[in-house]
Design a protein around this motif. Structure first.
Motif, PDB file in Angstrom:
ATOM      1  N   ARG A 178       0.833  -1.210   0.000  1.00  0.00           N
ATOM      2  CA  ARG A 178       0.000   0.000   0.000  1.00  0.00           C
ATOM      3  C   ARG A 178       0.866   1.258   0.000  1.00  0.00           C
ATOM      4  O   ARG A 178       0.569   2.222  -0.709  1.00  0.00           O
ATOM      5  N   ALA A 179       1.930   1.231   0.802  1.00  0.00           N
ATOM      6  CA  ALA A 179       2.814   2.396   0.882  1.00  0.00           C
ATOM      7  C   ALA A 179       3.511   2.652  -0.452  1.00  0.00           C
ATOM      8  O   ALA A 179       3.630   3.809  -0.896  1.00  0.00           O
ATOM      9  N   ARG A 180       3.956   1.584  -1.103  1.00  0.00           N
ATOM     10  CA  ARG A 180       4.664   1.721  -2.386  1.00  0.00           C
ATOM     11  C   ARG A 180       3.775   2.320  -3.466  1.00  0.00           C
ATOM     12  O   ARG A 180       4.240   3.036  -4.371  1.00  0.00           O
ATOM     13  N   GLU A 181       2.484   2.055  -3.388  1.00  0.00           N
ATOM     14  CA  GLU A 181       1.532   2.571  -4.377  1.00  0.00           C
ATOM     15  C   GLU A 181       1.390   4.090  -4.315  1.00  0.00           C
ATOM     16  O   GLU A 181       0.907   4.716  -5.255  1.00  0.00           O
ATOM     17  N   LEU A 182       1.839   4.683  -3.215  1.00  0.00           N
ATOM     18  CA  LEU A 182       1.680   6.131  -3.026  1.00  0.00           C
ATOM     19  C   LEU A 182       2.842   6.949  -3.580  1.00  0.00           C
ATOM     20  O   LEU A 182       2.828   8.177  -3.505  1.00  0.00           O
ATOM     21  N   GLY A 183       3.849   6.293  -4.099  1.00  0.00           N
ATOM     22  CA  GLY A 183       4.989   7.034  -4.628  1.00  0.00           C
ATOM     23  C   GLY A 183       5.776   6.258  -5.653  1.00  0.00           C
ATOM     24  O   GLY A 183       5.328   5.230  -6.179  1.00  0.00           O
ATOM     25  N   ASP A 184       7.005   6.745  -5.911  1.00  0.00           N
ATOM     26  CA  ASP A 184       7.872   6.121  -6.901  1.00  0.00           C
ATOM     27  C   ASP A 184       8.981   5.294  -6.258  1.00  0.00           C
ATOM     28  O   ASP A 184       9.629   4.474  -6.928  1.00  0.00           O
ATOM     29  N   PHE A 185       9.225   5.521  -4.971  1.00  0.00           N
ATOM     30  CA  PHE A 185      10.354   4.898  -4.287  1.00  0.00           C
ATOM     31  C   PHE A 185       9.979   4.702  -2.828  1.00  0.00           C
ATOM     32  O   PHE A 185       9.577   5.653  -2.144  1.00  0.00           O
ATOM     33  N   LEU A 186      10.076   3.450  -2.339  1.00  0.00           N
ATOM     34  CA  LEU A 186       9.710   3.166  -0.942  1.00  0.00           C
ATOM     35  C   LEU A 186      10.963   2.955  -0.105  1.00  0.00           C
ATOM     36  O   LEU A 186      11.726   2.014  -0.325  1.00  0.00           O
ATOM     37  N   LEU A 187      11.143   3.819   0.873  1.00  0.00           N
ATOM     38  CA  LEU A 187      12.251   3.746   1.817  1.00  0.00           C
ATOM     39  C   LEU A 187      11.710   3.234   3.152  1.00  0.00           C
ATOM     40  O   LEU A 187      10.758   3.798   3.687  1.00  0.00           O
ATOM     41  N   VAL A 188      12.310   2.172   3.664  1.00  0.00           N
ATOM     42  CA  VAL A 188      11.822   1.552   4.895  1.00  0.00           C
ATOM     43  C   VAL A 188      12.870   1.695   6.001  1.00  0.00           C
ATOM     44  O   VAL A 188      14.013   1.279   5.842  1.00  0.00           O
ATOM     45  N   GLY A 189      12.442   2.274   7.122  1.00  0.00           N
ATOM     46  CA  GLY A 189      13.318   2.409   8.273  1.00  0.00           C
ATOM     47  C   GLY A 189      13.117   1.229   9.219  1.00  0.00           C
ATOM     48  O   GLY A 189      11.984   0.927   9.591  1.00  0.00           O
ATOM     49  N   ILE A 190      14.212   0.555   9.584  1.00  0.00           N
ATOM     50  CA  ILE A 190      14.121  -0.614  10.464  1.00  0.00           C
ATOM     51  C   ILE A 190      14.819  -0.285  11.779  1.00  0.00           C
ATOM     52  O   ILE A 190      16.020   0.006  11.807  1.00  0.00           O
ATOM     53  N   HIS A 191      14.061  -0.292  12.870  1.00  0.00           N
ATOM     54  CA  HIS A 191      14.605   0.075  14.171  1.00  0.00           C
ATOM     55  C   HIS A 191      15.595  -0.974  14.683  1.00  0.00           C
ATOM     56  O   HIS A 191      15.408  -2.185  14.445  1.00  0.00           O
ATOM     57  N   ASN A 192      16.617  -0.524  15.407  1.00  0.00           N
ATOM     58  CA  ASN A 192      17.614  -1.463  15.918  1.00  0.00           C
ATOM     59  C   ASN A 192      17.077  -2.269  17.095  1.00  0.00           C
ATOM     60  O   ASN A 192      16.002  -1.988  17.635  1.00  0.00           O
ATOM     61  N   ASP A 193      17.830  -3.273  17.507  1.00  0.00           N
ATOM     62  CA  ASP A 193      17.378  -4.184  18.568  1.00  0.00           C
ATOM     63  C   ASP A 193      17.130  -3.453  19.889  1.00  0.00           C
ATOM     64  O   ASP A 193      16.149  -3.731  20.587  1.00  0.00           O
ATOM     65  N   GLN A 194      18.000  -2.514  20.226  1.00  0.00           N
ATOM     66  CA  GLN A 194      17.859  -1.797  21.486  1.00  0.00           C
ATOM     67  C   GLN A 194      16.584  -0.974  21.524  1.00  0.00           C
ATOM     68  O   GLN A 194      15.871  -0.942  22.538  1.00  0.00           O
ATOM     69  N   THR A 195      16.252  -0.336  20.409  1.00  0.00           N
ATOM     70  CA  THR A 195      15.034   0.466  20.332  1.00  0.00           C
ATOM     71  C   THR A 195      13.801  -0.416  20.456  1.00  0.00           C
ATOM     72  O   THR A 195      12.861  -0.099  21.191  1.00  0.00           O
ATOM     73  N   VAL A 196      13.807  -1.536  19.752  1.00  0.00           N
ATOM     74  CA  VAL A 196      12.660  -2.452  19.802  1.00  0.00           C
ATOM     75  C   VAL A 196      12.484  -3.009  21.211  1.00  0.00           C
ATOM     76  O   VAL A 196      11.357  -3.090  21.726  1.00  0.00           O
ATOM     77  N   SER A 197      13.572  -3.379  21.856  1.00  0.00           N
ATOM     78  CA  SER A 197      13.494  -3.900  23.229  1.00  0.00           C
ATOM     79  C   SER A 197      12.937  -2.856  24.182  1.00  0.00           C
ATOM     80  O   SER A 197      12.111  -3.159  25.047  1.00  0.00           O
ATOM     81  N   ALA A 198      13.380  -1.612  24.009  1.00  0.00           N
ATOM     82  CA  ALA A 198      12.923  -0.533  24.888  1.00  0.00           C
ATOM     83  C   ALA A 198      11.435  -0.252  24.705  1.00  0.00           C
ATOM     84  O   ALA A 198      10.726   0.074  25.670  1.00  0.00           O
ATOM     85  N   LYS A 199      10.935  -0.382  23.491  1.00  0.00           N
ATOM     86  CA  LYS A 199       9.541  -0.044  23.199  1.00  0.00           C
ATOM     87  C   LYS A 199       8.591  -1.231  23.301  1.00  0.00           C
ATOM     88  O   LYS A 199       7.415  -1.062  23.632  1.00  0.00           O
ATOM     89  N   ARG A 200       9.097  -2.454  23.019  1.00  0.00           N
ATOM     90  CA  ARG A 200       8.205  -3.615  22.966  1.00  0.00           C
ATOM     91  C   ARG A 200       8.424  -4.594  24.120  1.00  0.00           C
ATOM     92  O   ARG A 200       7.649  -5.520  24.297  1.00  0.00           O
TER      93      ARG A 200
END
Length: 430
Positions: A275-297
């Motif tokens: 769905r996101a890719r359909e909204l533009g010409d180029f899809l950039l995906v940010g992937i959070h690091n392990d420490q960030t995911v552990s802190a939030k999840r």
């Protein structure tokens, strides 16, 4: 007359034959030395004869699809011009391995989204029977059947690809070490178990042991007492390059940005990326690091480490580029650096951070008027997958106590797996 011959043959040769070959044909023709039956028709048609594309077939359950599956498909695609993938039915998986975590329609979404796949066959059989092999050769025009160098054993202990090997239409690729569906289940179950009986420090320690390739004290030589092998993922820059598109956005491209953990990459992730890719010409995906995911999840997350999650996302055909270890907050600097036109977020997520008035990680794009909430096509999260795994494991254990057939089947599979690792040798190419 000679001039007319030169004109005719010259025109023929300019249609596509190489200069050196054309000169030889011209010399033979002018001197009347062309072999019998080799005339201008052959000369005209040969250069334009289209080579039949090599079609290769690979099948699998693709349950809890991970970067190891994707790398196998990438290797298979290199062996041909077109890759046809068979996705095994739920019924066949239940009969041969036990109930799948992800149903067929979700597994189909996952396989179709892999960038190296050209065609998908639904409800493929678990074993390549002679009848199905004939169908592959005749109806799907398959040239070769592909599988990894790891064993694929049927409940009776026989090779699932015996017929393909006998027919001389079998090719082998290198198994991707460092991950397997069994390994992922083991990581998740141990983390959940540890979460319920230990403090957060021990939980975090256990999760890190699995995600970063260290054995728990309960494991010896990479194999648990229950027969579950703990694999070791060794990330390399070469693997990342193999998965990357290697292309940046065009000068006037509309760049869409979406971020997240993308842990236990699933059909819900794939569909929101589509769905996101359909909204533009180029899809950039940010992937959070392990420490960030552990802190939030929570300290028991992520199940898959940063490099593993990055490869799974990179393999998706809707993704053009990823930021490995993206910041939690989408800053003005990030937006400027990557020339982001739109920041999006799905309605189905592990948390409602994107809806908060305070400490909203999307505060900057919201203030700039470039933030958009997308309706998620599927109501699936990483927690959904974890709940399924736990439920399946409990049902599986209950059935094992009451069914000697399953126990015997698993013993054969474990013996075959153990033999593979004992006799394992280097396989070139990956």
């Amino acid at each position: 007359m000679v001039w007319e011959k030169e004109k005719i043959v010259g025109t023929c040769l300019l249609g596509g034959a190489a200069f050196a070959v054309g000169a030889s044909f011209l010399h033979l023709f002018l001197n009347g030395d062309l072999p019998l039956g080799l005339g201008l028709g052959t000369c005209v048609l040969s250069p334009f004869r289209k080579r039949k594309p090599v079609r290769v077939y690979m099948d699998g359950c693709f349950d809890m699809m991970h970067y190891g599956h994707c790398n196998a498909l990438r290797q298979a695609r290199v062996l041909g011009d077109q890759l046809v993938v068979g996705v095994v039915s739920d019924e066949e998986i239940i009969a041969n391995k036990g109930p799948p975590v992800t149903p067929l329609h979700e597994r189909m979404i996952m396989v179709k989204a892999v960038k190296w796949v050209d065609e998908v066959i639904s409800d493929a059989p678990y074993a390549i029977t002679e009848e199905f092999m004939k169908k592959l050769f005749d109806e799907y025009q398959i040239d070769y059947i592909i599988h990894g160098d790891d064993p694929c054993v049927l409940p009776d202990g026989t090779d699932a690809y015996a017929h393909a090997k006998k027919a001389g239409r079998y090719k082998q690729i290198k198994r991707t070490e460092g991950v397997s569906s069994t390994d992922i289940v083991g990581r998740m179950l141990l983390c959940v178990r540890e979460r319920s009986v230990s403090d957060s420090h021990n939980r975090s320690s256990l999760q890190r042991q699995f995600s970063h390739g260290h054995d728990s004290p309960r494991f010896k030589d990479g194999v648990s007492s229950a027969g579950t092998r703990v694999s070791h993922f060794l990330p390399t820059s070469r693997r990342i390059v193999q998965f990357s598109n290697g292309k940046g956005p065009g000068p006037d491209a509309r760049i869409v940005y979406i971020d997240g953990a993308f842990d236990l990459f699933h059909a819900g992730h794939v569909e929101i990326l589509r769905r996101a890719r359909e909204l533009g010409d180029f899809l950039l995906v940010g992937i959070h690091n392990d420490q960030t995911v552990s802190a939030k999840r929570g300290a028991h997350r992520p199940i898959m480490n940063l490099h593993e999650r990055s490869l799974s996302v990179l393999a998706c055909r809707y993704v053009d580029e990823v930021i490995i270890g993206a910041p939690w907050e989408v800053s003005k600097d990030t937006i400027t650096t990557f020339d982001i036109s739109l920041v999006v977020h799905g309605t189905v997520a592990e948390s409602d951070d994107f809806q908060r008035e305070e400490e909203n990680p999307y505060a900057v794009p919201i203030s700039m008027g470039i933030f958009q909430v997308l309706e998620s096509p599927l109501d699936i999260t990483t927690s959904t997958i974890i709940r399924r795994i736990v439920a399946n494991h409990e049902a599986y254990q209950a059935s094992c106590y009451s069914c000697s057939f399953i126990l015997k089947r698993n013993l054969k599979k474990e013996a075959s797996e153990k033999k593979y690792y004992e006799q394992k040798a280097f396989v070139s190419g990956d």
